[in-house]
Write a protein that holds these residues in place. Structure first.
Motif, mmCIF file in Angstrom:
data_model
loop_
_atom_site.group_PDB
_atom_site.id
_atom_site.type_symbol
_atom_site.label_atom_id
_atom_site.label_comp_id
_atom_site.label_asym_id
_atom_site.label_seq_id
_atom_site.Cartn_x
_atom_site.Cartn_y
_atom_site.Cartn_z
ATOM 1 N N GLU A 169 -4.662 4.652 2.892
ATOM 2 C CA GLU A 169 -4.323 4.695 1.599
ATOM 3 C C GLU A 169 -5.383 5.529 0.579
ATOM 4 O OE1 GLU A 169 -3.589 0.745 -1.420
ATOM 5 O OE2 GLU A 169 -4.701 0.469 0.326
ATOM 6 N N VAL A 182 0.835 -1.169 0.131
ATOM 7 C CA VAL A 182 0.029 -0.048 0.036
ATOM 8 C C VAL A 182 0.743 1.274 0.083
ATOM 9 C CG1 VAL A 182 -1.907 -1.115 1.229
ATOM 10 C CG2 VAL A 182 -0.103 -0.075 2.406
ATOM 11 N N SER A 183 0.354 2.419 -0.544
ATOM 12 C CA SER A 183 0.971 3.689 -0.477
ATOM 13 C C SER A 183 0.279 4.262 0.636
ATOM 14 C CB SER A 183 0.899 4.233 -2.001
ATOM 15 O OG SER A 183 1.328 5.384 -1.926
ATOM 16 N N VAL A 184 0.806 4.559 1.591
ATOM 17 C CA VAL A 184 0.484 5.253 2.766
ATOM 18 C C VAL A 184 0.478 6.736 2.541
ATOM 19 C CG1 VAL A 184 0.375 5.770 5.402
ATOM 20 C CG2 VAL A 184 0.847 3.301 4.320
#
Lengths: 72, 130
Positions: free
Chosen positions: A70, A7-9
């Motif tokens: 996200e 995931v891209s936080v």
């Protein structure tokens, strides 16, 4: 982490800090971290540990999932 | 510079001054022969005497790590890894050059190179995250 689950936080730290009229230095002093660390978190260059994220959430008065996630 | 940081740098200066004084005293006895000739059993502890004040560097470095926040610790650890890997590569490269006839260097040079690389890597990280 499995790439399929990666995931891209993102976060709303800058937005919520500025809403309180705090500078990065003010927030860093309350968190007991360096201003560079606050800057790196706001610019998505560093993901804080869970304990630090929880302290940030407590200081900014929102649940941690409303600040880090996200889909923000 | 915060009062805590100033006192820590002052402590480091004191440790380095004690190391320098012990090194000069040790060298005066061993190299210049102050006090007359000594048996080997006496030379060993005198030669190693500067390590006593130098050992104080260990708690100083650990104390510095404990004052850092989590991102700073991560940057330091990355810098140490870079310094260790690059200095190992350089040491192996120079070992091969020694076979080709380059002069032999003291072992302590590797450590000096590693510390230099560590400092450079930390400054690069600080510049990137300023």
């Amino acid at each position: 982490v499995d790439p399929a689950l990666a995931v891209s936080v993102k976060n709303r730290v800058r937005e919520l800090r500025m809403a309180r009229g705090w500078s990065q230095i003010d927030l860093a002093a309350q968190l007991k971290v360096s201003r560079q660390t606050v800057n790196a978190i706001e610019n998505l260059r560093y993901d804080p540990s869970l304990p630090l994220a929880l302290v940030i959430a407590k200081l900014l008065g929102h649940p941690v999932e409303a600040i880090f996630g996200e889909d923000l | 510079v915060t009062p805590i940081a100033a006192s820590r740098w002052l402590k480091l200066a004191g440790i380095l001054a004690a190391f320098a004084a012990a090194s000069v005293a040790s060298a005066s006895v061993l190299v210049l022969g102050v006090g007359g000739p000594l048996p080997m059993a006496a030379k060993v502890p005198i030669a190693l005497a500067p390590l006593l004040p130098a050992a104080l560097i260990v708690p100083w470095v650990i104390g510095n790590f404990r004052l850092m926040d989590e991102m700073q610790v991560r940057h330091q650890l990355e810098a140490i890894v870079v310094a260790a890997v690059v200095s190992a590569f350089l040491a192996m490269g120079y070992a091969l050059l020694e076979i080709a006839g380059f002069p032999r260097l003291p072992m302590s040079v590797v450590w000096c190179v590693m510390v230099g690389l560590w400092i450079c890597a930390v400054w690069i990280q600080r510049w990137r995250f300023r």
